[in-house]
Scaffold this motif. Structure first.
Motif, PDB file in Angstrom:
ATOM      1  N   GLN A 109       0.833  -1.197   0.000  1.00 23.60           N
ATOM      2  CA  GLN A 109       0.000   0.000   0.000  1.00 23.60           C
ATOM      3  C   GLN A 109       0.877   1.260   0.000  1.00 23.60           C
ATOM      4  N   GLU A 110       1.921   1.233   0.801  1.00 21.78           N
ATOM      5  CA  GLU A 110       2.778   2.419   0.903  1.00 21.78           C
ATOM      6  C   GLU A 110       3.521   2.701  -0.397  1.00 21.78           C
ATOM      7  N   ASN A 111       3.953   1.626  -1.077  1.00 17.74           N
ATOM      8  CA  ASN A 111       4.623   1.815  -2.355  1.00 17.74           C
ATOM      9  C   ASN A 111       3.719   2.575  -3.328  1.00 17.74           C
ATOM     10  N   VAL A 112       2.445   2.238  -3.299  1.00 12.25           N
ATOM     11  CA  VAL A 112       1.505   2.867  -4.221  1.00 12.25           C
ATOM     12  C   VAL A 112       1.168   4.286  -3.748  1.00 12.25           C
ATOM     13  N   GLU A 113       0.976   4.396  -2.448  1.00 10.22           N
ATOM     14  CA  GLU A 113       0.648   5.703  -1.884  1.00 10.22           C
ATOM     15  C   GLU A 113       1.742   6.738  -2.158  1.00 10.22           C
ATOM     16  N   LEU A 114       2.971   6.268  -2.047  1.00  9.77           N
ATOM     17  CA  LEU A 114       4.106   7.163  -2.276  1.00  9.77           C
ATOM     18  C   LEU A 114       3.979   7.857  -3.636  1.00  9.77           C
ATOM     19  N   ALA A 115       3.603   7.069  -4.654  1.00  7.30           N
ATOM     20  CA  ALA A 115       3.426   7.650  -5.980  1.00  7.30           C
ATOM     21  C   ALA A 115       2.168   8.521  -6.022  1.00  7.30           C
ATOM     22  N   ALA A 116       1.101   8.054  -5.354  1.00  4.27           N
ATOM     23  CA  ALA A 116      -0.171   8.782  -5.362  1.00  4.27           C
ATOM     24  C   ALA A 116       0.003  10.175  -4.790  1.00  4.27           C
ATOM     25  N   GLU A 117       0.836  10.252  -3.736  1.00 11.25           N
ATOM     26  CA  GLU A 117       1.039  11.534  -3.069  1.00 11.25           C
ATOM     27  C   GLU A 117       1.634  12.592  -3.970  1.00 11.25           C
TER      28      GLU A 117
ATOM     29  N   SER B 441       4.788  11.650   6.872  1.00 13.20           N
ATOM     30  CA  SER B 441       4.894  11.715   5.418  1.00 13.20           C
ATOM     31  C   SER B 441       6.079  10.850   4.981  1.00 13.20           C
ATOM     32  N   TYR B 442       6.092  10.489   3.704  1.00 13.77           N
ATOM     33  CA  TYR B 442       7.138   9.597   3.212  1.00 13.77           C
ATOM     34  C   TYR B 442       8.525  10.199   3.334  1.00 13.77           C
ATOM     35  N   THR B 443       8.581  11.519   3.343  1.00 16.54           N
ATOM     36  CA  THR B 443       9.878  12.186   3.492  1.00 16.54           C
ATOM     37  C   THR B 443      10.514  11.779   4.819  1.00 16.54           C
ATOM     38  N   TRP B 444       9.707  11.462   5.821  1.00 11.85           N
ATOM     39  CA  TRP B 444      10.224  11.024   7.118  1.00 11.85           C
ATOM     40  C   TRP B 444      10.192   9.518   7.261  1.00 11.85           C
ATOM     41  N   LYS B 445       9.151   8.932   6.666  1.00 11.29           N
ATOM     42  CA  LYS B 445       8.957   7.508   6.878  1.00 11.29           C
ATOM     43  C   LYS B 445      10.053   6.681   6.221  1.00 11.29           C
ATOM     44  N   ILE B 446      10.408   7.042   4.990  1.00  7.63           N
ATOM     45  CA  ILE B 446      11.420   6.249   4.287  1.00  7.63           C
ATOM     46  C   ILE B 446      12.770   6.319   5.022  1.00  7.63           C
ATOM     47  N   PRO B 447      13.233   7.522   5.413  1.00  7.07           N
ATOM     48  CA  PRO B 447      14.480   7.557   6.187  1.00  7.07           C
ATOM     49  C   PRO B 447      14.403   6.732   7.482  1.00  7.07           C
ATOM     50  N   LEU B 448      13.273   6.821   8.161  1.00  7.78           N
ATOM     51  CA  LEU B 448      13.134   6.069   9.415  1.00  7.78           C
ATOM     52  C   LEU B 448      13.234   4.566   9.165  1.00  7.78           C
ATOM     53  N   ARG B 449      12.532   4.126   8.122  1.00  5.87           N
ATOM     54  CA  ARG B 449      12.582   2.694   7.815  1.00  5.87           C
ATOM     55  C   ARG B 449      13.991   2.286   7.419  1.00  5.87           C
ATOM     56  N   ASN B 450      14.663   3.179   6.676  1.00 11.92           N
ATOM     57  CA  ASN B 450      16.022   2.856   6.235  1.00 11.92           C
ATOM     58  C   ASN B 450      16.962   2.663   7.412  1.00 11.92           C
ATOM     59  N   ILE B 451      16.743   3.461   8.446  1.00 13.26           N
ATOM     60  CA  ILE B 451      17.613   3.358   9.622  1.00 13.26           C
ATOM     61  C   ILE B 451      17.489   1.973  10.251  1.00 13.26           C
ATOM     62  N   ILE B 714      16.838   4.425  -5.251  1.00 16.56           N
ATOM     63  CA  ILE B 714      16.830   5.876  -5.429  1.00 16.56           C
ATOM     64  C   ILE B 714      16.437   6.215  -6.858  1.00 16.56           C
ATOM     65  N   ALA B 715      16.990   5.424  -7.799  1.00 14.95           N
ATOM     66  CA  ALA B 715      16.637   5.649  -9.198  1.00 14.95           C
ATOM     67  C   ALA B 715      15.141   5.417  -9.412  1.00 14.95           C
ATOM     68  N   THR B 716      14.614   4.397  -8.766  1.00 19.72           N
ATOM     69  CA  THR B 716      13.184   4.121  -8.902  1.00 19.72           C
ATOM     70  C   THR B 716      12.361   5.295  -8.395  1.00 19.72           C
ATOM     71  N   LEU B 717      12.758   5.807  -7.231  1.00 24.19           N
ATOM     72  CA  LEU B 717      12.040   6.960  -6.690  1.00 24.19           C
ATOM     73  C   LEU B 717      12.060   8.115  -7.679  1.00 24.19           C
ATOM     74  N   ARG B 718      13.217   8.281  -8.317  1.00 22.46           N
ATOM     75  CA  ARG B 718      13.316   9.355  -9.304  1.00 22.46           C
ATOM     76  C   ARG B 718      12.404   9.071 -10.487  1.00 22.46           C
ATOM     77  N   THR B 719      12.342   7.820 -10.932  1.00 22.52           N
ATOM     78  CA  THR B 719      11.528   7.544 -12.121  1.00 22.52           C
ATOM     79  C   THR B 719      10.060   7.748 -11.826  1.00 22.52           C
ATOM     80  N   ILE B 720       9.632   7.465 -10.597  1.00 21.63           N
ATOM     81  CA  ILE B 720       8.206   7.675 -10.361  1.00 21.63           C
ATOM     82  C   ILE B 720       7.907   9.139 -10.077  1.00 21.63           C
TER      83      ILE B 720
END
Ligand SMILES: Nc1ncnc2c1ncn2[C@@H]1O[C@H](COP(=O)(O)OP(=O)(O)OP(=O)(O)O)[C@@H](O)[C@H]1O
Ligand SMILES: [Mg+2]
Lengths: 239, 813
Positions: A109-117, B441-451, B714-720
């Protein structure tokens, strides 16, 4: 032909791509001219190294051509700035990769939401995933999903921003036969129902049978570009 | 093998910055150990060498008076190498324009080398004869006052000014650290100096021909100290010195009877209790701590750096390893190949570190020579220590490399060539604990998960930051502790502006007269004298301060910080003294003069006082006068002056008083201490650089490894469609969170290190509490975060230059 008065989704004009390899230069594309129409399900075929992925990456704005120009829906993507390219990818294109490329630390869900946002008017994430048969898998991480499930999450991620153009590079490449076929059926259905343009790269010539159009590449050139007058449904396909 | 070696070099070149950073950490550890431990040894050896070559005394026998015969009898005792009588007195020096200097005048025999405590001449020449009206000046004093051979100084004797010619500048092993006494460890050379006079001239000057008040004793190696002390006591007894006491072994006399009989006593001070020596020992001890503790942390960090980089490299080369095994390379060859990286890092680190250690040793040696008077140096490049450092550096590198290399050698081709499983996603436990984290928000969540995705590496990054910070904090705390102690001393305890010392015991009534001078806000008499405090077989020589009962400008505080006043009911002891004697409030102690007529008095302990300067005892002025049986006397005045220093007219007027020997202004004293402390900035500079470099190297390494490993994501994040700015932001948040965790770890770690480090400064000379000012912490933490932000720049550039098209299809990252 019905397609002739439809809008053009992507147009490549004299596109070349050269990869410098030390002293050598690899001619990945040597002057490609193409026009893909809106709502078309296009399959690009060709042997390994013929330039299929290169074309897809150029259309998606992941890479820029060495020569020629690329237009989409009103804009010339070869003239966009880095920031504009980001917006283009965000709003106009959905990507589906052979290796899914899900973010491993985010759930389905989060993978999809990330793009949705990223867009102002995304599709609803829950129903979309449910529609793709992942209603029970929302809180699973990619490592807890099967390949087919991961690819469906990737499809949801590509679709959630409601992009007019979806680019797929060997989407069934590492999936088994049945799963691969289901993925294609799914994409074909979405193409029809939502009127999206799909450009799908594959090794598998049999898949040309379900396409509206088949483009054949060899050595960085288009050697065949044919409209398929009677595309099959994916379910009817055998290979 | 040739191919493998080529591959090794190629991989090293590709990852040169990461292996370089690991090499740097090894080098820092080796350099710090080599530099600091060699310096410790160099200093220790130099002191020992100076003591040995310059015939440092083993005992100082302090008496009120002993004849020449007593000295020669002691000298003749078997086991005594030499005994030398001398006169040691404090005499005011008249220096025009100064508010008076108290000179410690020491008589020196003409024969050279002296049989006990020889001097090193650094400038000018020795006395021209035993009668010469000449002086030698101790180097620090001469330098500070600007005296050179050929100048003239004047002793003040009543109204007379007696000129002496300065013929030379010397260093004495007795004053490597120039102290006045255990209670006055840091006299400013503006107000105190050591001056040497020819023996016979001194005897004439003080009118004590053939009589001494100090006997220096040097023992033969292996002499039985207890027996000799008893024998020396025996000799002195025949000269009517009833008892010779040594710390901890004093016999308590019967006060009244002793006093009636007119018994005199003396004191034997052993080298280990001699103030300069004690100060050096204290300093050496803290240096010793540091030279072991810090390098160990660096080497631990180096091990983690090597482990991280090498495991990442091996992870990336799994298919290649599989291929190598399939092609028939042996496990040993693969092990050797990957161990080769650790070997190269270790060898380079050790080479650079050893060179750096030599330079650091020279730097520290120079720095020390600037603030202690090392008479004879035994500074050398210490091969054995460098070898130990090199061995440790190499050993740690190889051990750290062995773990991933061993795992690589154990890979089976089928497993190796399979792509590694996708990174395991999981919900970090903190999200279960704090559900709001999942809604970030994902800006915080992704770094937290990465840690939490690679907890070991995250911990290591945080630990790198923590160690760097702890290093900076613990060295900075040295300054904080001393600054706070100085602050307490001058803003809390000493509420007076100047201390006027009398040339000899004088009337307390002088205070009344001085108080009436315009510009003097208040004047209070002070009576201070060395005394011995005894309790149940334990004895301690200390300074007793007689203070006014009411309104004393010398403030006393209990360890709890409450003000306490001297009381006629009993004595106040500093905490240090109390602990050394093992007494508590309510116990009775015995007080006895150090040298002279016995007059032991018993008195209860009524309170404990906390202060940075070690052992002291406090009584009301009147009680000390009673103790001495000299009513109405004082040794000086505590003055409060308008504008803290008074004007030139007032200073002159005070100085011209016939009683005045010297006036010590607190502003000056404080400035001197601050300057002394400032000399240590060189030291903190080194630690700052080392700490920052360590943190930078480790942060750089893990961030690079993290980034390379996540290129595809990171590349994937950029592509989306995530912007580069947002990805930079996410990376920065992750690193900052790790940095903050490191800071949270580094604070207690730094504190523990500081406590260890400052332990050496909690003795009977001084008791410096560990202090870490919030300002220091904030500055250090901000600095380390800045280092972290700078260290992530290369990784951000890597992100910026990411080839999206290549990354999203690459399946081996
Ligand atoms: N980053 C690159 N650097 C150098 N050459 C490249 C790079 N990417 C692709 N090429 C070359 O360009 C040509 C076209 O590559 P492309 O990836 O488009 O092929 P493809 O048709 O997708 O092949 P496959 O079916 O194997 O995926 C190939 O010869 C390839 O070696
Ligand atoms: Mg391809």
């Amino acid at each position: 032909m019905a397609a002739s008065h439809r809008e053009i989704a992507v147009r490549l004009v004299g596109v070349t791509k050269v990869y410098p390899m030390g002293a050598l230069q690899v001619q990945a594309l040597q002057g490609v001219d193409l026009a893909i129409l809106q709502g078309e399900f296009v399959v690009i075929l060709g042997p390994s190294g013929s330039g299929k992925t290169t074309i897809l990456n150029l259309m998606g704005g992941l890479d820029s051509p060495s020569g020629g120009r690329i237009f989409t829906d009103g804009a010339e993507i070869t003239a966009l700035t880095v920031g504009q390219l980001t917006r283009y990818r965000r709003e106009k294109v959905g990507f589906i990769f052979q290796f899914f490329n899900l973010i491993p630390t985010l759930t389905a869900q989060e993978n999809v939401e990330l793009a949705a946002e990223l867009v102002s008017r995304p599709l609803a994430v829950g129903p979309l995933l449910a529609e793709l048969g992942l209603g029970e898998r929302l809180r699973h991480f990619p490592s807890e999903l099967s390949g087919g499930e991961q690819q469906r999450v990737a499809i949801a991620r590509a679709l959630v921003t409601d992009p007019p153009l979806v680019l797929c590079d060997e989407p069934s490449g590492i999936l088994d036969y049945e799963t691969g076929k289901r993925i294609f059926a799914l994409m074909k259905g979405i193409c029809r129902q939502r009127g999206k343009t799909f450009v799908v790269v594959t090794h598998n010539a049999a898949l040309g049978q379900i396409a509206h159009r088949v483009i054949q590449l060899r050595d960085g050139r288009v050697v065949r570009d044919e409209v398929n007058p009677h595309p099959l449904e994916a379910e009817a396909l055998r290979w | 093998m040739g191919k493998l070696r080529l591959q090794l070099l190629r991989d090293l070149a590709v990852h040169k910055w990461q292996f370089g950073a690991a090499t740097l950490v090894v080098a820092l550890g080796v350099a710090l150990f080599g530099g600091a431990y060699s310096s410790y040894q160099n200093l220790k050896a130099s002191y020992a060498y100076s003591y040995q070559r310059l015939a440092m005394a083993d005992y100082w026998l302090l008496v009120d008076e002993a004849p020449e015969r007593a000295v020669s009898e002691i000298g003749a005792l078997p086991g005594v190498a030499a005994a030398e009588g001398r006169i040691v007195r404090e005499v005011p020096l008249h220096i025009p324009g100064s508010a008076g200097v108290l000179a410690r005048v020491i008589s020196v025999p003409q024969e050279r080398p002296a049989s006990a405590i020889d001097l090193v001449l650094v400038e000018g020449s020795f006395f021209s004869g035993p009668q010469a009206r000449e002086v030698l000046l101790e180097r620090k004093f001469a330098n500070f006052q600007g005296f050179r051979p050929g100048d003239t100084i004047h002793f003040k004797k009543g109204n007379e000014r007696i000129p002496f010619k300065v013929v030379g500048v010397v260093i004495s092993p007795e004053y490597i650290w120039v102290t006045k006494s255990a209670a006055e460890m840091f006299p400013s050379p503006r107000a105190f100096g050591v001056v040497f006079l020819p023996q016979e001239r001194a005897e004439a000057f003080f009118g004590s021909q053939g009589r001494y008040n100090e006997i220096l004793v040097r023992l033969e190696p292996g002499a039985d100290r207890e027996v000799l002390l008893a024998q020396m006591g025996q000799v002195l007894r025949s000269y009517h010195i009833a008892r010779l006491s040594q710390r901890d072994t004093a016999e308590v006399g019967e006060s009244r009877r002793d006093a009636i009989r007119g018994y005199r006593v003396g004191e034997a001070v052993a080298l280990k209790d001699q103030p300069s020596n004690k100060m050096l020992e204290m300093d050496l001890e803290s240096f010793h701590q540091l030279s072991l503790m810090f390098p160990v942390m660096f080497l631990a960090a180096a091990a983690m750096a090597i482990y991280t980089v090498l495991s990442r490299l091996i992870q990336g080369q799994r298919p290649q390893i599989g291929l190598m095994v399939a092609m028939g390379y042996s496990r040993g060859q693969i092990l050797g190949h990957y161990l080769g990286f650790a070997l190269v890092v270790g060898l380079l680190g050790v080479a650079v570190g050893t060179g750096g250690g030599i330079l650091l040793g020279i730097y520290i040696g120079d720095m020390y020579s600037g603030f202690v008077n090392i008479p004879l140096r035994d500074f050398q490049v210490r091969g054995d220590i460098l070898a130990v450092g090199a061995g440790a550096g190499l050993g740690v590198s190889l051990l750290a490399g062995l773990v991933p290399a061993w795992a690589a050698a154990g890979l089976r081709p089928a497993v190796a060539m399979r792509p590694s499983a996708p990174a395991l996603g999981r919900r970090p436990p903190v999200e279960a604990l704090f559900p709001f984290l999942a809604r970030l928000s994902y800006t915080w969540k992704i770094p937290l998960r990465n840690i939490f995705r690679n907890p070991r590496r995250s911990f290591y990054t945080a630990a790198g930051v923590a160690v760097g910070l702890a290093l900076i904090l613990s060295s900075a705390s040295f300054f904080d502790a001393f600054h706070s102690a100085i602050d307490l001393e001058f803003n809390g305890i000493r509420q007076y502006d100047a201390q006027l010392s009398f040339a000899q015991l004088d009337s307390a009534l002088v205070s009344r007269k001085v108080a009436s001078y315009p510009g003097v806000s208040s004047s209070q008499p002070l009576l201070q004298l060395p005394y011995r405090v005894l309790s149940e077989g334990k004895s301690k020589t200390t300074l007793i301060l007689g203070l006014p009962e009411m309104g004393s400008p010398y403030r006393l505080f209990t360890p709890e910080g409450k003000a306490i006043a001297p009381s006629p009911e009993g004595i106040l002891l500093t905490r240090v003294l109390q602990e050394e004697l093992g007494v508590k409030v309510g116990d009775t102690v015995s007080l006895q003069p150090v040298a002279g007529v016995v007059g032991a008095t018993r008195m209860p302990v009524v309170g404990i006082v906390e202060q940075p300067v070690g052992g002291m005892a406090f009584l009301p002025l009147r009680s000390v006068q009673d103790l001495m049986r000299q009513p109405g006397v004082a040794t000086g005045l505590m003055l409060e002056l308008e504008g803290h220093e008074g004007d030139a007219g007032l200073r002159q007027r005070l100085y011209d008083l016939p009683q005045t020997a010297a006036i010590n202004f607190m502003t000056e004293q404080r400035r001197f201490l601050d300057d002394l402390l400032a000399l240590m900035w060189g030291f903190i500079g080194v630690m700052l650089a080392f700490g920052a470099a360590l943190a930078a190297a480790i942060v750089f390494n893990t961030i690079m490894v993290n980034t390379t490993e996540r290129r595809r994501e990171i590349a994937t994040l950029r592509t989306i469609g995530l912007s580069q700015g947002r990805i930079f932001l996410m990376a920065t948040i992750e690193n900052l969170l790790l940095g903050l965790a490191g800071i949270a770890l580094g604070l207690p770690l730094g504190y523990v290190m500081a406590v260890n480090f400052m332990k050496a400064y909690q003795g009977d000379l001084m008791s410096i509490s560990v202090v870490l000012l919030p300002r220091t912490f904030i500055l250090a933490a901000a600095g380390i975060l800045l280092v972290l932000l700078l260290s992530q720049i290369p990784a951000l550039r890597l992100i910026q230059r990411l080839d999206l098209a290549a990354e999203v299809k690459d399946w081996n990252s």
